[in-house]
Design a protein around this motif. Structure first.
Motif, PDB file in Angstrom:
ATOM      1  N   ILE A  88       0.837  -1.206   0.000  1.00 23.89           N
ATOM      2  CA  ILE A  88       0.000   0.000   0.000  1.00 23.89           C
ATOM      3  C   ILE A  88       0.867   1.251   0.000  1.00 23.89           C
ATOM      4  O   ILE A  88       0.620   2.195  -0.755  1.00 23.89           O
ATOM      5  CB  ILE A  88      -0.970  -0.009   1.203  1.00 23.89           C
ATOM      6  N   LEU A  89       1.915   1.264   0.826  1.00 23.90           N
ATOM      7  CA  LEU A  89       2.801   2.432   0.873  1.00 23.90           C
ATOM      8  C   LEU A  89       3.520   2.643  -0.461  1.00 23.90           C
ATOM      9  O   LEU A  89       3.658   3.764  -0.936  1.00 23.90           O
ATOM     10  CB  LEU A  89       3.812   2.282   2.008  1.00 23.90           C
ATOM     11  N   LYS A  90       3.960   1.536  -1.075  1.00 19.10           N
ATOM     12  CA  LYS A  90       4.635   1.620  -2.374  1.00 19.10           C
ATOM     13  C   LYS A  90       3.678   2.169  -3.431  1.00 19.10           C
ATOM     14  O   LYS A  90       4.037   3.052  -4.221  1.00 19.10           O
ATOM     15  CB  LYS A  90       5.149   0.240  -2.773  1.00 19.10           C
ATOM     16  N   LEU A  91       2.440   1.641  -3.443  1.00 18.64           N
ATOM     17  CA  LEU A  91       1.443   2.109  -4.411  1.00 18.64           C
ATOM     18  C   LEU A  91       1.094   3.573  -4.182  1.00 18.64           C
ATOM     19  O   LEU A  91       0.944   4.333  -5.138  1.00 18.64           O
ATOM     20  CB  LEU A  91       0.176   1.253  -4.325  1.00 18.64           C
ATOM     21  N   PHE A  92       0.967   3.975  -2.925  1.00 19.25           N
ATOM     22  CA  PHE A  92       0.637   5.362  -2.614  1.00 19.25           C
ATOM     23  C   PHE A  92       1.710   6.307  -3.142  1.00 19.25           C
ATOM     24  O   PHE A  92       1.404   7.342  -3.739  1.00 19.25           O
ATOM     25  CB  PHE A  92       0.459   5.536  -1.099  1.00 19.25           C
ATOM     26  N   SER A  93       2.974   5.935  -2.962  1.00 16.28           N
ATOM     27  CA  SER A  93       4.045   6.801  -3.459  1.00 16.28           C
ATOM     28  C   SER A  93       4.069   6.840  -4.986  1.00 16.28           C
ATOM     29  O   SER A  93       4.344   7.878  -5.582  1.00 16.28           O
ATOM     30  CB  SER A  93       5.401   6.356  -2.906  1.00 16.28           C
ATOM     31  N   GLN A  98       3.399  11.725 -11.287  1.00 16.92           N
ATOM     32  CA  GLN A  98       2.646  12.221 -12.431  1.00 16.92           C
ATOM     33  C   GLN A  98       2.217  11.095 -13.369  1.00 16.92           C
ATOM     34  O   GLN A  98       3.042  10.331 -13.835  1.00 16.92           O
ATOM     35  CB  GLN A  98       3.495  13.231 -13.208  1.00 16.92           C
ATOM     36  N   GLY A  99       0.925  10.989 -13.623  1.00 13.83           N
ATOM     37  CA  GLY A  99       0.430  10.103 -14.658  1.00 13.83           C
ATOM     38  C   GLY A  99       0.149   8.672 -14.253  1.00 13.83           C
ATOM     39  O   GLY A  99      -0.338   7.899 -15.057  1.00 13.83           O
ATOM     40  N   TYR A 100       0.431   8.264 -13.022  1.00 14.57           N
ATOM     41  CA  TYR A 100       0.174   6.889 -12.609  1.00 14.57           C
ATOM     42  C   TYR A 100      -1.206   6.761 -11.992  1.00 14.57           C
ATOM     43  O   TYR A 100      -1.678   7.664 -11.299  1.00 14.57           O
ATOM     44  CB  TYR A 100       1.211   6.406 -11.593  1.00 14.57           C
ATOM     45  N   THR A 101      -1.838   5.620 -12.219  1.00 13.61           N
ATOM     46  CA  THR A 101      -3.120   5.307 -11.610  1.00 13.61           C
ATOM     47  C   THR A 101      -3.170   3.809 -11.346  1.00 13.61           C
ATOM     48  O   THR A 101      -2.389   3.037 -11.897  1.00 13.61           O
ATOM     49  CB  THR A 101      -4.283   5.760 -12.515  1.00 13.61           C
ATOM     50  N   LEU A 102      -4.093   3.394 -10.521  1.00 13.50           N
ATOM     51  CA  LEU A 102      -4.240   1.989 -10.150  1.00 13.50           C
ATOM     52  C   LEU A 102      -5.551   1.491 -10.741  1.00 13.50           C
ATOM     53  O   LEU A 102      -6.627   1.967 -10.384  1.00 13.50           O
ATOM     54  CB  LEU A 102      -4.230   1.870  -8.625  1.00 13.50           C
ATOM     55  N   LYS A 115     -10.508 -12.443  -5.659  1.00 15.19           N
ATOM     56  CA  LYS A 115      -9.277 -11.662  -5.786  1.00 15.19           C
ATOM     57  C   LYS A 115      -9.434 -10.662  -6.920  1.00 15.19           C
ATOM     58  O   LYS A 115     -10.155 -10.888  -7.883  1.00 15.19           O
ATOM     59  CB  LYS A 115      -8.083 -12.571  -6.107  1.00 15.19           C
ATOM     60  N   ALA A 116      -8.715  -9.551  -6.790  1.00 14.53           N
ATOM     61  CA  ALA A 116      -8.670  -8.540  -7.846  1.00 14.53           C
ATOM     62  C   ALA A 116      -7.222  -8.372  -8.252  1.00 14.53           C
ATOM     63  O   ALA A 116      -6.342  -8.249  -7.402  1.00 14.53           O
ATOM     64  CB  ALA A 116      -9.232  -7.225  -7.353  1.00 14.53           C
ATOM     65  N   GLU A 117      -6.968  -8.406  -9.558  1.00 14.27           N
ATOM     66  CA  GLU A 117      -5.623  -8.128 -10.055  1.00 14.27           C
ATOM     67  C   GLU A 117      -5.578  -6.650 -10.422  1.00 14.27           C
ATOM     68  O   GLU A 117      -6.348  -6.184 -11.259  1.00 14.27           O
ATOM     69  CB  GLU A 117      -5.291  -8.985 -11.273  1.00 14.27           C
ATOM     70  N   LEU A 118      -4.682  -5.923  -9.764  1.00 17.47           N
ATOM     71  CA  LEU A 118      -4.544  -4.485  -9.994  1.00 17.47           C
ATOM     72  C   LEU A 118      -3.305  -4.227 -10.820  1.00 17.47           C
ATOM     73  O   LEU A 118      -2.291  -4.911 -10.667  1.00 17.47           O
ATOM     74  CB  LEU A 118      -4.419  -3.756  -8.655  1.00 17.47           C
ATOM     75  N   GLY A 119      -3.378  -3.242 -11.666  1.00 11.83           N
ATOM     76  CA  GLY A 119      -2.236  -2.850 -12.473  1.00 11.83           C
ATOM     77  C   GLY A 119      -1.860  -1.408 -12.213  1.00 11.83           C
ATOM     78  O   GLY A 119      -2.724  -0.529 -12.226  1.00 11.83           O
ATOM     79  N   LEU A 120      -0.582  -1.180 -11.950  1.00 14.96           N
ATOM     80  CA  LEU A 120      -0.081   0.183 -11.839  1.00 14.96           C
ATOM     81  C   LEU A 120       0.112   0.670 -13.267  1.00 14.96           C
ATOM     82  O   LEU A 120       0.929   0.133 -14.009  1.00 14.96           O
ATOM     83  CB  LEU A 120       1.230   0.210 -11.058  1.00 14.96           C
ATOM     84  N   ALA A 121      -0.666   1.653 -13.664  1.00 15.22           N
ATOM     85  CA  ALA A 121      -0.765   2.008 -15.079  1.00 15.22           C
ATOM     86  C   ALA A 121      -0.436   3.469 -15.324  1.00 15.22           C
ATOM     87  O   ALA A 121      -0.618   4.324 -14.471  1.00 15.22           O
ATOM     88  CB  ALA A 121      -2.177   1.713 -15.566  1.00 15.22           C
ATOM     89  N   LYS A 122       0.061   3.708 -16.528  1.00 15.74           N
ATOM     90  CA  LYS A 122       0.327   5.059 -16.996  1.00 15.74           C
ATOM     91  C   LYS A 122      -0.490   5.231 -18.279  1.00 15.74           C
ATOM     92  O   LYS A 122      -0.477   4.369 -19.150  1.00 15.74           O
ATOM     93  CB  LYS A 122       1.820   5.222 -17.269  1.00 15.74           C
ATOM     94  N   GLY A 123      -1.187   6.345 -18.400  1.00 15.99           N
ATOM     95  CA  GLY A 123      -2.084   6.568 -19.532  1.00 15.99           C
ATOM     96  C   GLY A 123      -1.378   6.641 -20.867  1.00 15.99           C
ATOM     97  O   GLY A 123      -0.253   7.136 -20.968  1.00 15.99           O
ATOM     98  N   LYS A 124      -2.057   6.147 -21.900  1.00 17.67           N
ATOM     99  CA  LYS A 124      -1.536   6.218 -23.268  1.00 17.67           C
ATOM    100  C   LYS A 124      -2.100   7.454 -23.956  1.00 17.67           C
ATOM    101  O   LYS A 124      -3.236   7.840 -23.726  1.00 17.67           O
ATOM    102  CB  LYS A 124      -1.979   5.001 -24.078  1.00 17.67           C
TER     103      LYS A 124
END
Length: 157
Positions: A88-93, A98-102, A115-124
Motif C-alpha cells: 500500500i505504501l509503495k502504491l501510494f508513493s 505524475q500520470g500513474y493510476t491503479l 481476488k482482484a488483479e490491480l495494475g499500476l498504469a500510466k495513460g496512453k
C-alpha cells in the motif's frame, strides 16, 4: 483448484501501459459473492485509490443478487482491498507521481476467495493507442501468413 475468471478489463490494456501487477483480496458482503459466482460484475471505468493507509476500489459494479432480500448490497459501493502495508505504501508513493493510476485488470476466484488483479498504469496518448493497434494488426497478419504457409507445406507433402 485453479482460478475462475469473473470479469476482465480489456479496455485497460488499450488505454494504459501496465507497468506492475498486484493481487489483492476484497472485503465483500455475502450477496456480492453470490452475485459474483453468477458472473455479474462490470469493471468498466473502475479504479483504485489509497486513502488513510488503506486501498479502496471505486466504480466496480456488482449487480444485486437476484434471490436477495431487502438486505441486498448496494451495487456501486466502495470496496476495501486487502493488501500488505508495504504494498500500500509503495502504491501510494507511485500514484502520487505524475500520470500513474491503479486500475483493476480482472476479478477472479482463487481457492474460493475473490481476488482482484490491480495494475499500476500510466495513460496512453492517442498516438500510442494507434501504434499498439498497428502492432497488433501486424502480429495477426504474421500469424495468418504462418498458418497459411504451414497449410501449403502440408498440402505439398
Amino acid at each position: 483448484m485453479g482460478e475462475k475468471l469473473i470479469c476482465n478489463n480489456k479496455k485497460a490494456f488499450h488505454d494504459y501501459f501496465i507497468e506492475e501487477r498486484y493481487e489483492a483480496g476484497m472485503v465483500l458482503q455475502g450477496t456480492e459473492v453470490k452475485s459474483l459466482r453468477g458472473g455479474k460484475a462490470n469493471l468498466n471505468d473502475s479504479f483504485a485509490i489509497v486513502k488513510n493507509g488503506e486501498a479502496y476500489l471505486h466504480n466496480l459494479h456488482i449487480s444485486p443478487y437476484d434471490f436477495g432480500n431487502r438486505q441486498n448490497h448496494d451495487p456501486d459501493r466502495m470496496r476495501k482491498l486487502l493488501l500488505h502495508k508495504k504494498e500500500i505504501l509503495k502504491l501510494f508513493s507511485k500514484i502520487r507521481e505524475q500520470g500513474y493510476t491503479l486500475i483493476p485488470l480482472r476479478i477472479y476466484f482463487k481457492e474460493g476467495k475473490v481476488k482482484a488483479e490491480l495494475g499500476l498504469a500510466k495513460g496512453k496518448k492517442n498516438y500510442d493507442k494507434r501504434e499498439t493497434l498497428k502492432q497488433n494488426d501486424m502480429k495477426r497478419d504474421v500469424q495468418v501468413a504462418l498458418k497459411e504457409r504451414g497449410r501449403q507445406n502440408r498440402d505439398r507433402d
